[in-house]
Design an enzyme around this catalytic site. Sequence first.
Site, PDB file in Angstrom:
ATOM      1  N   ASP A  45       0.816  -1.081  -0.041  1.00 39.91           N
ATOM      2  CA  ASP A  45      -0.062  -0.024  -0.141  1.00 39.91           C
ATOM      3  C   ASP A  45       0.926   1.231  -0.045  1.00 39.91           C
ATOM      4  OD1 ASP A  45       0.971   0.083   2.634  1.00 39.91           O
ATOM      5  OD2 ASP A  45      -1.078  -0.034   3.627  1.00 39.91           O
ATOM      6  N   SER A  46       2.359   0.922   0.048  1.00 34.99           N
ATOM      7  CA  SER A  46       3.158   1.986  -0.437  1.00 34.99           C
ATOM      8  C   SER A  46       3.032   2.631  -1.853  1.00 34.99           C
ATOM      9  CB  SER A  46       4.649   1.739  -0.013  1.00 34.99           C
ATOM     10  OG  SER A  46       4.702   0.467  -0.867  1.00 34.99           O
ATOM     11  N   LYS A 114      -1.277  -9.260   2.668  1.00 29.03           N
ATOM     12  CA  LYS A 114      -0.715  -8.768   3.949  1.00 29.03           C
ATOM     13  C   LYS A 114      -1.526  -7.750   4.706  1.00 29.03           C
ATOM     14  CE  LYS A 114       3.323  -5.888   3.855  1.00 29.03           C
ATOM     15  NZ  LYS A 114       2.676  -4.647   4.611  1.00 29.03           N
ATOM     16  N   GLU A 116      -1.786  -5.432   8.747  1.00 27.23           N
ATOM     17  CA  GLU A 116      -0.983  -4.974   9.697  1.00 27.23           C
ATOM     18  C   GLU A 116      -1.795  -5.041  10.970  1.00 27.23           C
ATOM     19  OE1 GLU A 116      -0.335  -0.708   8.940  1.00 27.23           O
ATOM     20  OE2 GLU A 116       0.739  -0.953   7.213  1.00 27.23           O
ATOM     21  N   GLU A 182       9.002  -3.898  10.617  1.00 22.92           N
ATOM     22  CA  GLU A 182       9.404  -2.601  10.185  1.00 22.92           C
ATOM     23  C   GLU A 182       9.944  -1.727  11.194  1.00 22.92           C
ATOM     24  OE1 GLU A 182       6.879  -0.989   7.429  1.00 22.92           O
ATOM     25  OE2 GLU A 182       7.791   1.016   7.339  1.00 22.92           O
TER      26      GLU A 182
HETATM   27  O1  KIV Z   1       3.599  -1.027   1.549  1.00 19.75           O
HETATM   28  C1  KIV Z   1       4.811  -1.547   1.436  1.00 19.75           C
HETATM   29  O2  KIV Z   1       5.477  -1.258   0.727  1.00 19.75           O
HETATM   30  C2  KIV Z   1       5.257  -2.529   2.803  1.00 19.75           C
HETATM   31  C3  KIV Z   1       6.679  -2.826   2.781  1.00 19.75           C
HETATM   32  C4  KIV Z   1       7.572  -1.539   3.233  1.00 19.75           C
HETATM   33  C5  KIV Z   1       6.806  -3.858   4.129  1.00 19.75           C
HETATM   34  O3  KIV Z   1       4.277  -2.785   3.717  1.00 19.75           O
HETATM   35 NA    NA Z   2       2.385  -1.786   3.448  1.00 18.75          NA
END
Ligand code: KIV
Ligand code: NA
Length: 264
Positions: A45-46, A114, A116, A182
């Site tokens: 989600d980056s 993934k 959180e 992280e």
């Molecule tokens: O969204 C992302 O890129 C991430 C990674 C930095 C682990 O969650």
């Molecule tokens: Na992320």
Amino acid sequence: GRRVTVRDLTAAKERGERWPMVTAYDAMTARVFDDAGIPVLLVGDSAAMVVYGYDSTLPVTVDDLLALTAAVVRGSSRALVVADLPFGSYQSSPQQALESAARFMKEAGAHAVKLEGGRRVVPQVEALVSAGVPVMAHLGLTPQSVNVLGGYRVQGRGQSGDELMADAKDLERAGAFSVVLECVPADLAERVTASLAIPTIGIGAGAGTDAQVLVWQDLMGLTPRPARFVKRYADLATEMDRAVRAFAADVAAGAFPAAEHTYS
Ligand code: KIV
Ligand code: NA
């Protein structure tokens, strides 16, 4: 050959092999990383920041990430593709988490998701895993909670390290196949790594984790002010600046296109 599976990653930990994960958000970069043998591609989600230009990960939606995930799956043939569940798409209930994850798997072809959080998302992890969705967990600095954490800062120092350790064990027990750590102190990440049978994937977590992840624009030198934990393996911003200025100069001078770029 076949795709990497979550079992391959656990087996790598048993053999003591470290592995890299990188983010990807489109088919062409996915192909480059896949051809280089990167075993796991994360559609993070980056993307909210590096693709969509927001200043946090909070605004990005399932629909925003679905299209990117589908592109990464189409661009790769060997990597396991993990899709980040964005803010607001899984916190309400295990059912909401399953509905969101099912979209990533059915509509985009993701192989895992993934999410959180620690103990508070254990019911979601259990529901996903029992429905057949492999889950990568994410502890420490969880950017979707930036407003609670009070900024992007190191997590798990002092007593909160014990909580993080307990969260990691609960997530493993709930069936997560791996956990991202992280921005946590290296000694904590090392202890978590030693305590779990599933692989840990570090970012700003020192050298003691089973795997390492970086956002590809960070590792390639495209982001202007990367965090301390980033190592730049290329300087693409400078290279792209040079190239686009050369193109502009050629156009202004009438030097592009030349005869070899021209149909007669
Ligand atoms: O969204 C992302 O890129 C991430 C990674 C930095 C682990 O969650
Ligand atoms: Na992320």
